[in-house]
Design a protein around this motif. Structure first.
Motif, PDB file in Angstrom:
ATOM      1  N   VAL A 173      -2.102  13.340  -7.488  1.00  0.00           N
ATOM      2  CA  VAL A 173      -1.600  12.091  -8.076  1.00  0.00           C
ATOM      3  C   VAL A 173      -0.072  12.167  -8.128  1.00  0.00           C
ATOM      4  N   LEU A 174       0.590  11.265  -7.429  1.00  0.00           N
ATOM      5  CA  LEU A 174       2.054  11.290  -7.384  1.00  0.00           C
ATOM      6  C   LEU A 174       2.668  10.441  -8.489  1.00  0.00           C
ATOM      7  N   GLY A 175       1.911   9.476  -8.940  1.00  0.00           N
ATOM      8  CA  GLY A 175       2.471   8.611  -9.977  1.00  0.00           C
ATOM      9  C   GLY A 175       1.374   7.802 -10.618  1.00  0.00           C
ATOM     10  N   LEU A 176       1.691   7.248 -11.767  1.00  0.00           N
ATOM     11  CA  LEU A 176       0.738   6.322 -12.367  1.00  0.00           C
ATOM     12  C   LEU A 176       1.441   5.328 -13.257  1.00  0.00           C
ATOM     13  N   GLU A 177       0.706   4.276 -13.549  1.00  0.00           N
ATOM     14  CA  GLU A 177       1.169   3.251 -14.470  1.00  0.00           C
ATOM     15  C   GLU A 177       0.169   3.260 -15.609  1.00  0.00           C
ATOM     16  N   ALA A 178       0.675   3.216 -16.825  1.00  0.00           N
ATOM     17  CA  ALA A 178      -0.234   3.259 -17.965  1.00  0.00           C
ATOM     18  C   ALA A 178       0.334   2.391 -19.078  1.00  0.00           C
ATOM     19  N   VAL A 179      -0.529   2.014 -19.998  1.00  0.00           N
ATOM     20  CA  VAL A 179      -0.084   1.244 -21.151  1.00  0.00           C
ATOM     21  C   VAL A 179      -0.346   2.063 -22.405  1.00  0.00           C
ATOM     22  N   LEU A 180       0.701   2.203 -23.220  1.00  0.00           N
ATOM     23  CA  LEU A 180       0.559   2.928 -24.484  1.00  0.00           C
ATOM     24  C   LEU A 180       0.021   1.979 -25.546  1.00  0.00           C
ATOM     25  N   PRO A 181      -0.510   2.537 -26.649  1.00  0.00           N
ATOM     26  CA  PRO A 181      -1.086   1.672 -27.687  1.00  0.00           C
ATOM     27  C   PRO A 181      -0.116   0.603 -28.198  1.00  0.00           C
ATOM     28  N   ASP A 182       1.179   0.898 -28.236  1.00  0.00           N
ATOM     29  CA  ASP A 182       2.113  -0.115 -28.752  1.00  0.00           C
ATOM     30  C   ASP A 182       2.474  -1.156 -27.699  1.00  0.00           C
ATOM     31  N   GLY A 183       1.812  -1.110 -26.556  1.00  0.00           N
ATOM     32  CA  GLY A 183       2.052  -2.101 -25.513  1.00  0.00           C
ATOM     33  C   GLY A 183       3.083  -1.666 -24.473  1.00  0.00           C
ATOM     34  N   THR A 184       3.746  -0.554 -24.715  1.00  0.00           N
ATOM     35  CA  THR A 184       4.731  -0.054 -23.748  1.00  0.00           C
ATOM     36  C   THR A 184       4.064   0.183 -22.400  1.00  0.00           C
ATOM     37  N   ILE A 185       4.670  -0.361 -21.342  1.00  0.00           N
ATOM     38  CA  ILE A 185       4.163  -0.086 -19.992  1.00  0.00           C
ATOM     39  C   ILE A 185       4.919   1.114 -19.443  1.00  0.00           C
ATOM     40  N   VAL A 186       4.176   2.186 -19.187  1.00  0.00           N
ATOM     41  CA  VAL A 186       4.763   3.389 -18.614  1.00  0.00           C
ATOM     42  C   VAL A 186       4.729   3.220 -17.097  1.00  0.00           C
ATOM     43  N   ASP A 187       5.878   2.905 -16.510  1.00  0.00           N
ATOM     44  CA  ASP A 187       5.918   2.719 -15.060  1.00  0.00           C
ATOM     45  C   ASP A 187       6.393   4.019 -14.420  1.00  0.00           C
ATOM     46  N   ALA A 188       5.441   4.868 -14.120  1.00  0.00           N
ATOM     47  CA  ALA A 188       5.749   6.142 -13.467  1.00  0.00           C
ATOM     48  C   ALA A 188       5.005   6.155 -12.132  1.00  0.00           C
ATOM     49  N   LEU A 189       5.009   4.991 -11.486  1.00  0.00           N
ATOM     50  CA  LEU A 189       4.202   4.812 -10.272  1.00  0.00           C
ATOM     51  C   LEU A 189       4.984   5.230  -9.025  1.00  0.00           C
TER      52      LEU A 189
ATOM     53  N   ASP B 235      -4.825  -0.304  -8.110  1.00  0.00           N
ATOM     54  CA  ASP B 235      -5.160  -0.576  -9.506  1.00  0.00           C
ATOM     55  C   ASP B 235      -6.213   0.417 -10.010  1.00  0.00           C
ATOM     56  N   ALA B 236      -6.218   0.611 -11.303  1.00  0.00           N
ATOM     57  CA  ALA B 236      -7.150   1.556 -11.927  1.00  0.00           C
ATOM     58  C   ALA B 236      -8.606   1.190 -11.703  1.00  0.00           C
ATOM     59  N   GLY B 237      -8.893  -0.117 -11.594  1.00  0.00           N
ATOM     60  CA  GLY B 237     -10.286  -0.556 -11.509  1.00  0.00           C
ATOM     61  C   GLY B 237     -10.876  -0.542 -10.109  1.00  0.00           C
ATOM     62  N   VAL B 238     -10.112  -0.049  -9.127  1.00  0.00           N
ATOM     63  CA  VAL B 238     -10.674   0.061  -7.774  1.00  0.00           C
ATOM     64  C   VAL B 238     -11.761   1.137  -7.796  1.00  0.00           C
TER      65      VAL B 238
ATOM     66  N   VAL C 285      -2.607   3.781 -10.016  1.00  0.00           N
ATOM     67  CA  VAL C 285      -2.478   5.170  -9.583  1.00  0.00           C
ATOM     68  C   VAL C 285      -1.816   5.218  -8.210  1.00  0.00           C
ATOM     69  N   SER C 286      -0.960   6.206  -8.007  1.00  0.00           N
ATOM     70  CA  SER C 286      -0.393   6.483  -6.687  1.00  0.00           C
ATOM     71  C   SER C 286      -0.843   7.890  -6.307  1.00  0.00           C
ATOM     72  N   ILE C 287      -1.434   8.024  -5.132  1.00  0.00           N
ATOM     73  CA  ILE C 287      -2.060   9.311  -4.790  1.00  0.00           C
ATOM     74  C   ILE C 287      -1.833   9.631  -3.319  1.00  0.00           C
ATOM     75  N   ILE C 288      -1.606  10.907  -3.019  1.00  0.00           N
ATOM     76  CA  ILE C 288      -1.395  11.301  -1.619  1.00  0.00           C
ATOM     77  C   ILE C 288      -2.740  11.652  -0.991  1.00  0.00           C
ATOM     78  N   CYS C 289      -2.995  11.058   0.171  1.00  0.00           N
ATOM     79  CA  CYS C 289      -4.300  11.186   0.828  1.00  0.00           C
ATOM     80  C   CYS C 289      -4.140  11.908   2.164  1.00  0.00           C
ATOM     81  N   PRO C 290      -4.980  12.889   2.430  1.00  0.00           N
ATOM     82  CA  PRO C 290      -4.861  13.635   3.686  1.00  0.00           C
ATOM     83  C   PRO C 290      -5.449  12.849   4.869  1.00  0.00           C
ATOM     84  N   PRO C 291      -5.090  13.230   6.096  1.00  0.00           N
ATOM     85  CA  PRO C 291      -5.732  12.614   7.255  1.00  0.00           C
ATOM     86  C   PRO C 291      -7.232  12.880   7.184  1.00  0.00           C
ATOM     87  N   ARG C 292      -8.026  11.920   7.632  1.00  0.00           N
ATOM     88  CA  ARG C 292      -9.482  12.085   7.585  1.00  0.00           C
ATOM     89  C   ARG C 292      -9.906  13.130   8.609  1.00  0.00           C
TER      90      ARG C 292
END
Lengths: 543, 543
Positions: free
Chosen positions: B238-254, B184-187, B283-290
């Motif tokens: 960033v491989l993908g994300l989810e966002a909300v447009l002003p008209d309420g449309t949920i952009v599911d590009a996750l 989630d965005a708020g993490v 957000v969907s994100i690719i993370c490298p090995p530590r």
């Protein structure tokens, strides 16, 4: 090369004469699916056979009557504007069929258009004037780079004017401190990489068509290739670009800065847009230092479970030096043997093979990491057998077992090709399920009466990118119907992508719904309408 | 820590007790400019002083009368929708000034709005309903994450409703094989990184505000930070994300796929859009090995020419393990000494200092590379003196000489901060030219009668990203006029960026023309109009 017992010997050898470890600055020409030599071979073999028109192969595509027909006046305008005989191939007022044909059809001989005009602007300004004229006159166009695509995106369907970038082919600048290269769209990828090699840098993209493809085309199609695993996608490495919109607007976003947070990153829209909103005329890209040491190992493995284990081990242990992790199934390697007659590097036969490449700045360190990794995967029984390239010749030879698959397939008849992304755990299941389905339906067999010769899988394991290939003795509508749309539904269920790196073009345009939801498609169409309200840019393709 | 002669000793020590080499999985909390501890200190020190309203500081900004005023009915709707007392801070029908204030103003105490309503939707669906309602009612909104920005982008100017993402704070999934995290965005960034640390992976972004900032905010502002040099920008990771447009449309590009060439990469538009076209909800994100081994070295150098040489040597010799190359000038380090009283790690004084971090998978290899590099830069006389962290404490202590600059400055009065990108060769010239200009104008001096205490420069050398800071005893309009727009003109002449990583917000909105041409600004405005036709998203900011 050496077999299973010899891997330990190879390791011993590697330990002693360090000078034998390959430390080569130039990476091999290697491939996802596009080995251009196969074009020559195939075209020679099928010289007598005309390529089918795309308009015949896709009868649902109709020429849009909103587009104007090219007139003699248009041709005169372009000749005057471009001011050079070689910049205009005129099939409108002259008979130039033979000269135009290479621009009308693709190297796979799968797509063929009806254009009668090819334009080769020599500058961004000329491209701008050409596009503005076309937009005003409602003449449809197809931007074209090296024409090495796999989905019919770079050739016309009807009489769209081909705008070819080959005359814009200058390297504009390179800054060694930052590693930023700025070059015209028509620079050939291999030329750019050779230029960088002389300056100890590397183009952060490598693919089989590098000898022909243009970097502008690479960016416009968001090419992935062999080392995305290491250097990341073009969305990260392209720092800026210059493009021309249909109305002639020159988008100068050719920044050479790594960080620039001043507004929407509009250049990203052109990366992967396949010439549908504008023509990329120049690119700015960040290039890493060229690795001083490159190694290749080739393995046989007993199961896909073990391939996954090997991949996780490579990711963990080779980490920052891992530059390729390629998967080839047993059948694909059998076809290469059948086609080339070459002796396979391993003694036994295995259902799976992997090719692992490392690239680093210190040959000894890289070899030590590789040895630890090899000891681990062999000690744990993850890898059944393997060889390690000991010199440049072996390095190239091992890569050919990966690169040679497309060419081998092309010698054996037709191929239904699917370039897909699937979550790693299910990656190979698609090949198994496809094979089971076609076998059950009675299509697969060893003798000539069966349409399907083999179902093979290979690809960029490190990117979860599989190339599913169904090798057929001849194209067969029943086989095609058995595969599509079933294969797309299979991918959709797993949230995969029906086109990992090849793009949409003509081939996948109808299937976008399997990888993008309705909202996304609606937003994409909205964007297309904003940038190309007359719809002249590469029509009949993409979304 | 040891001085110049001791570096060789440090090298010898490093060679012998290998166990003393730091091999730590957790990277330090480090900073570009935002050390949040300085917030506490500063606010305590200035608790008596009210923050000036942005509307007063920027009198040319006027509340747009097209926006509706929030009514009691609106508040009732939101309370009903969000269904939780804590999700709505209502300053419309109740007196909630104290509760609202932290959402109205920023941590630097530079920007302050007049909002009377804070909403904290708990899900993407709730965010969608909130935005649709606001859009229909023409209520302006400000998306807000951890509110750690530096340009006033995440707080209101007038009565815009704050939509805070803190209640959307779940990690949705992590796949160890691919390294893909979906959250989630708020993490909070540090929470995400700690979660990954337990799974041997690393969040590919690190910055000083990590303890407070949200990953959704990081993506929305295209945060850069300390290790962009190594892991690349969010446009690549960033491989993908989810966002909300002003008209309420949920952009599911996750998408969780590394390769997906099926249409325009629309998610890229949200990366760096600063909440002006939609709210990022996941957000969907690719993370490298530590990395298993991390080392830090700290150097003194005699000239910027030598800093550049050291950078080129590090790039060439540390190559794949180089994870940070930070620059600090002598004056900035002097201010840290002045502010903290700490003993400097080097004996002598130098005009330039560098901090170099390596991260790799093999501690011995990394140390060997670092030793070769050190021998080279010291042998060639590029580096005058240096120390190498021998344990975790020293590692943290060395980073504090870089991290502590912002805090040191904040203790000494006000600071005019400029976060800019400049081609490497001219990077430090901006500091010298600024200092010369302000000195010539009589503003700079050691005693209290001079408004300017110091002109300092530091930053992410590896990304050509300089932080120019003018430390003043008190804010002074004449000094400000001497710097702006002169500094922007200086940057424009060198094709730099007036905002490398901090974004535009309120602070830079008027100056975008120095880094983007008219065409780009026009295209950006066009895009804004497409996604946010009512203009409710974060007005008075960005473009």
């Amino acid at each position: 090369m050496s077999g299973v017992r010899n891997l330990s010997a190879a390791l011993r050898r590697a330990r002693v004469p360090r000078t034998r470890i390959i430390a080569r600055p130039i990476l091999p020409q290697s491939s996802c699916a596009t080995v251009l030599r196969s074009f020559t071979t195939s075209s020679a073999a099928r010289a007598d056979k005309q390529i089918k028109y795309t308009s015949d192969a896709y009868p649902n595509l109709k020429r849009d009557s909103k587009f104007a027909e090219i007139s003699a006046d248009d041709v005169a305008f372009f000749k005057e504007l471009l001011g050079s005989e070689s910049a205009v191939i005129d099939g409108v007022t002259t008979d130039a069929t033979d000269d135009i044909e290479p621009f009308n059809s693709d190297w796979m001989r799968k797509y063929r258009g009806h254009t009668r005009l090819v334009l080769k602007p020599g500058s961004t300004e000329q491209t701008s004037k050409v596009l503005k004229y076309c937009n005003d006159r409602k003449l449809a166009v197809v931007p074209q780079g090296g024409n090495t695509g796999l989905v019919g995106g770079s050739v016309p369907v009807f009489d769209e004017i081909v705008i070819n970038t080959s005359r814009m082919n200058k390297i504009r600048s390179f800054d060694e401190a930052s590693g930023v290269l700025v070059a015209d769209a028509g620079v050939i990828l291999e030329t750019a990489d050779q230029y960088l090699a002389e300056r100890n840098h590397l183009f952060p993209l490598d693919l089989g068509a590098k000898g022909s493809c243009h970097i502008g085309g690479n960016v416009a199609t968001n090419a992935g290739g062999l080392r995305l695993l290491r250097y990341g996608s073009l969305h990260g490495t392209v720092l800026g670009l210059e493009a021309v919109l249909p109305d002639g607007t020159i988008v100068d976003a050719l920044s050479t800065l790594r960080k620039n947070n001043t507004g929407y990153d509009l250049k990203q829209l052109f990366i992967g847009s396949e010439g549908t909103i504008g023509i990329v005329t120049a690119v700015s890209i960040i290039c890493p230092p060229r690795p001083k040491a490159v190694n290749v190992a080739y393995f046989g493995l007993e199961s896909f479970e073990q391939v996954q284990q090997a991949y996780l081990a490579a990711k963990g242990q080779l980490s920052e030096i891992l530059s390729a992790f390629e998967l080839m199934d047993g059948r694909s390697q059998g076809l290469v043997i059948e086609s080339t007659g070459n002796k396979h590097p391993l003694e036994g036969e295995y259902p799976f093979y992997c090719l692992i490449e490392t690239s680093g700045s210190n040959a000894e360190h890289d070899m030590a990491k590789l040895e630890t990794f090899l000891e681990n995967v062999m000690g744990e029984g993850i890898v059944a057998d393997g060889v390690l390239a000991q010199d440049e010749t072996q390095f190239q030879a091992l890569w050919r077992w990966r690169e040679g698959i497309t060419e081998a397939l092309s010698h054996l008849g037709g191929t239904y090709k699917y370039d897909v992304s699937i979550p790693l755990s299910d990656l190979y299941l698609l090949v198994e399920d496809t094979k089971a389905r076609l076998t059950e339906m009675g299509f697969v067999g060893d003798d000539e009466s069966f349409p399907v010769r083999a179902v093979v899988g290979y690809g960029h394991m490190g990117d979860s990118n599989l190339h599913l290939n169904v090798s057929v003795r001849h194209y067969n509508k029943d086989v095609e119907k058995a595969i599509e749309p079933w294969v797309y539904e299979w991918i959709q269920k797993r949230n995969g992508s029906i086109s990992a790196e090849h793009g949409l073009g003509v081939a996948k345009r109808e299937y976008i719904g399997y990888s993008q939801n309705e909202t996304m498609v609606k937003l994409m169409k909205q964007l297309k309408a904003v940038y190309d309200p007359n719809g002249i840019m590469n029509p009949y393709k993409y979304i």
